[in-house]
Write a protein that holds these residues in place. Structure first.
Motif, PDB file in Angstrom:
ATOM      1  N   UNK B  36       0.810  -1.246   0.042  1.00  0.00           N
ATOM      2  CA  UNK B  36       0.157   0.046   0.005  1.00  0.00           C
ATOM      3  C   UNK B  36       0.972   1.248  -0.086  1.00  0.00           C
ATOM      4  N   UNK B  37       1.891   1.130   0.860  1.00  0.00           N
ATOM      5  CA  UNK B  37       2.678   2.409   0.892  1.00  0.00           C
ATOM      6  C   UNK B  37       3.475   2.577  -0.296  1.00  0.00           C
ATOM      7  N   UNK B  39       2.654   1.757  -3.454  1.00  0.00           N
ATOM      8  CA  UNK B  39       1.722   2.152  -4.466  1.00  0.00           C
ATOM      9  C   UNK B  39       1.458   3.788  -4.391  1.00  0.00           C
ATOM     10  N   UNK B  40       1.155   4.304  -2.848  1.00  0.00           N
ATOM     11  CA  UNK B  40       1.083   5.400  -2.699  1.00  0.00           C
ATOM     12  C   UNK B  40       2.378   6.220  -3.153  1.00  0.00           C
ATOM     13  N   UNK B  43       2.561   6.563  -6.989  1.00  0.00           N
ATOM     14  CA  UNK B  43       1.663   7.264  -7.642  1.00  0.00           C
ATOM     15  C   UNK B  43       2.054   8.727  -7.523  1.00  0.00           C
ATOM     16  N   UNK B  44       2.521   8.957  -6.439  1.00  0.00           N
ATOM     17  CA  UNK B  44       3.016  10.410  -5.884  1.00  0.00           C
ATOM     18  C   UNK B  44       4.243  10.656  -6.838  1.00  0.00           C
ATOM     19  N   UNK B  95      -7.174   9.348  -8.159  1.00  0.00           N
ATOM     20  CA  UNK B  95      -6.199   8.908  -7.107  1.00  0.00           C
ATOM     21  C   UNK B  95      -6.642   7.477  -6.901  1.00  0.00           C
ATOM     22  N   UNK B  96      -7.879   7.161  -6.861  1.00  0.00           N
ATOM     23  CA  UNK B  96      -8.509   5.814  -6.696  1.00  0.00           C
ATOM     24  C   UNK B  96      -8.144   4.778  -7.745  1.00  0.00           C
ATOM     25  N   UNK B  99      -4.135   4.155  -7.254  1.00  0.00           N
ATOM     26  CA  UNK B  99      -3.951   3.395  -6.165  1.00  0.00           C
ATOM     27  C   UNK B  99      -4.315   1.888  -6.187  1.00  0.00           C
TER      28      UNK B  99
END
Lengths: 108, 259, 241
Positions: B36-37, B39-40, B43-44, B95-96, B99
């Motif tokens: 999760x971190x 993919x955050x 994306x950032x 974002x969705x 993510x």
């Protein structure tokens, strides 16, 4: 009298032993039934998933088939049809997925 | 669980990762959390880099990826379902999409090979978030009574049918929607991971068995694994798309009840 | 084309190989309950000295407990129940990401896209206006050219008409002059002839009268008469000449 009592006692002990053996047998049967039950659970899970996949399979086939024929008829509206097709697939597929979830939950 | 005399791990264990740090606390970190971190961060970085280089006329590299993503969300998701006044949901939907996509696609990335969305955490969180958002949007654009009236008593239905329609709508709009949204994503990812694990384990075991197993591994299970990997890439993208477009459909339905 | 296909096939093969190489350790070894069971067995050995101590009927309850513990190894937490730590981290990651996108990432990308499309639109507009301008200039030039051509043709036409006019005029004048000259000549001839006729008439009358006079005056012989007439005619001829 005493003999009679002793004899009755012996019989009682004997029948008690028999009862114990009987209980042990029952316990074994219970264990066996438990194993059968968990096996049946697995069978039921697999069967349930199989059954749950039939309807959505047919449904998705209908959705995609009609989408393709309408795309072939009107290629200029293919983009819109494709989006709607994916929506239809998603809604239809939900049923199969619920079957899959039940399958996962029923797994021993 | 023995499958063809293979040691196949129990299904639950395929998705259960031990904590790496802070074990036993509520902020424990395991592989899923790391994905999760990750993919955050990806994306950032993607959008940070894409937003930086403004001057070039033709988009290149990450800029192209980010811009075609944004364009895709705008053209095929927002405009098709909500319409022009759905533009304000673009950042949320983008974002969705990214993510979920990056959490899914780890399914086929070597050495990670675990779709983070096959854990229920993010699907259910996002689905509840979407539930809150579309209800909020409905109440805000139609008023509380209008929203309830439009969603429970859909116009154009003869009144005796409301006896049947209203309970169905109540259950499907307010209860089933978020869970079907969450379960769709989650179950697709679980099924995909199971497929890939099955064929990987099968290939390894056949190869290890030797003899005819070499042939079986080379010509049956390994090509199947490659095919399934390709298929799972498709599924990852498609599920991210479907989650996003269903969100947009729900929001659009709350915004314009006539559709 | 073939190079592309070869490259694609190579990439596919590489990905497949990596997939299998990494899938086997990741899925088959790392996720089995074996480590859990192993840990429990180690714990039991710590507590009882040996696992075999549990086989003693005296330790029946302990054995049952141990079996139950081993069972928990097989039972991972249910798949469908989300873990609280994953919700916290995943939801937090999503919210942070959404905050970043709302604040910076999305506007930047959309701004870049908008700037580009505006630039392209502006370029197109500029090109369009340049094209229109060029078309106008071209049309202008063409109009001018056509005007010049028409003018030249007009001039030539005018000149030709003028020349024709002049020629016709000249010819007409010449004709007229000729006609006049001819008429004058005819008139001259006519008058000359009538003059000559009248002159001749007068002369002939004179001659006849003179000759008659001479004849009457000197009644002479034939030779003298002939000589007289001849002399008169010569006289008349000399005076007429």
């Amino acid at each position: 009298m005493f003999n009679l009592l002793a004899q009755t006692g012996d019989e009682l002990v004997e029948s008690g032993t028999e009862a114990g053996e009987f209980l042990t047998g029952l316990e074994a049967i219970g264990t066996g039934l438990e194993a059968v039950g968990s096996g049946l659970e697995a069978v039921g899970a697999g069967l349930g998933y199989g059954l749950a996949a039939i309807g959505p399979g047919i449904g998705i086939g209908i959705v995609v088939g009609n989408a393709i024929s309408s795309m072939a008829r009107q290629p200029e509206s293919a983009g819109m049809v494709r989006t709607t097709m994916f929506l239809g697939i998603a809604f239809t597929e939900a049923l199969a997925l619920i079957g899959f979830v039940v399958f996962i939950l029923l797994l021993p | 669980m023995n499958l063809l005399a293979l040691e196949f791990p129990p299904v639950n264990h395929l998705f259960d990762w031990p904590s790496i740090w802070f074990e036993g606390t509520f902020y424990a970190i395991n592989k899923t959390v790391l994905i999760y971190l990750g993919s955050m961060l990806v994306t950032m970085i993607l959008f940070g880099l894409a937003g930086r280089q403004r001057e070039s006329l033709v988009p290149v590299g990450v800029q192209h990826v980010a811009e075609s993503g944004v364009n895709f969300i705008e053209e095929s998701v927002v405009m098709q379902t909500i319409g022009p006044d759905g533009k304000k949901f673009m950042p949320f939907l983008t974002t969705m999409f990214f993510f979920i996509l990056f959490s899914n696609i780890t399914e086929v990335i070597p050495f990670i090979q675990f779709p983070a969305n096959s854990r229920m955490a993010i699907p259910v969180t996002l689905a509840l978030l979407v539930w809150v958002i579309y209800n909020f949007v409905g109440v805000r654009s139609q008023g509380l009574l209008g929203y309830l009236k439009n969603s429970l008593f859909p116009p154009g239905v003869p009144w005796p049918l409301y006896l049947i329609v209203t309970p169905i709508e109540l259950v499907s709009t307010f209860l089933v929607r978020p869970f079907s949204l969450a379960i769709r994503l989650w179950a697709n990812m679980v099924a995909g991971h199971l497929l890939l694990v099955t064929f990987a384990v099968l290939s390894a075991a056949m190869w290890g068995a030797g003899g005819i197993g070499f042939g079986g591994a080379l010509f049956l299970s390994f090509p199947m694994l490659i095919l399934m990997t390709g298929f799972e890439i498709l599924v990852s993208v498609l599920q991210a798309f479907i989650f996003t477009i269903l969100t947009a459909v729900y929001i659009g339905g709350s915004m314009h009840p006539e559709h | 084309m073939t190079a592309t296909i070869r490259r694609l096939a190579g990439a596919f093969g590489l990905i497949g190989a990596l997939t299998v190489l990494s899938a086997v350790p990741a899925s088959a070894v790392g996720e089995t309950p074996g480590t859990c069971i192993f840990e429990k067995v180690l714990e039991a050995e710590n507590d009882y000295g040996s696992v075999h101590a549990l086989e003693d009927p005296a330790n029946k309850d302990a054995l049952a407990a141990f079996e139950q513990e081993l069972d928990t190894c097989e039972e991972a937490p249910s798949l469908i129940i989300p873990e609280i730590d994953e919700i916290i981290w995943g939801g937090g990651a999503f919210l942070i990401l959404f905050g970043f996108m709302w604040w910076k990432g999305f506007p930047a990308v959309q701004g870049a896209m908008q700037a580009r499309s505006e630039k392209i639109a502006a370029d197109l507009d500029a090109a369009e206006s340049a094209k229109t301008q060029a078309t106008t200039v071209l049309a202008d030039h063409e109009a001018q050219l056509a005007g010049a051509k028409a003018e030249a043709a007009q001039i030539v036409e005018d000149a030709r008409a003028q020349a024709d006019l002049v020629a016709a005029e000249i010819a007409a004048r010449a004709n007229e002059e000729m006609a006049q000259m001819r008429a004058r000549a005819a008139a001259d001839i006519e008058s000359a002839r009538s003059q000559a006729v009248s002159d001749l008439r007068g002369v002939v009358a004179d001659i006849a009268v003179g000759a008659a006079e001479r004849v009457i005056k000197s009644n002479l012989d034939i030779d003298t008469q002939r000589a007289l007439v001849d002399a008169y005619i010569d006289e008349v001829a000399a005076s007429n000449a």
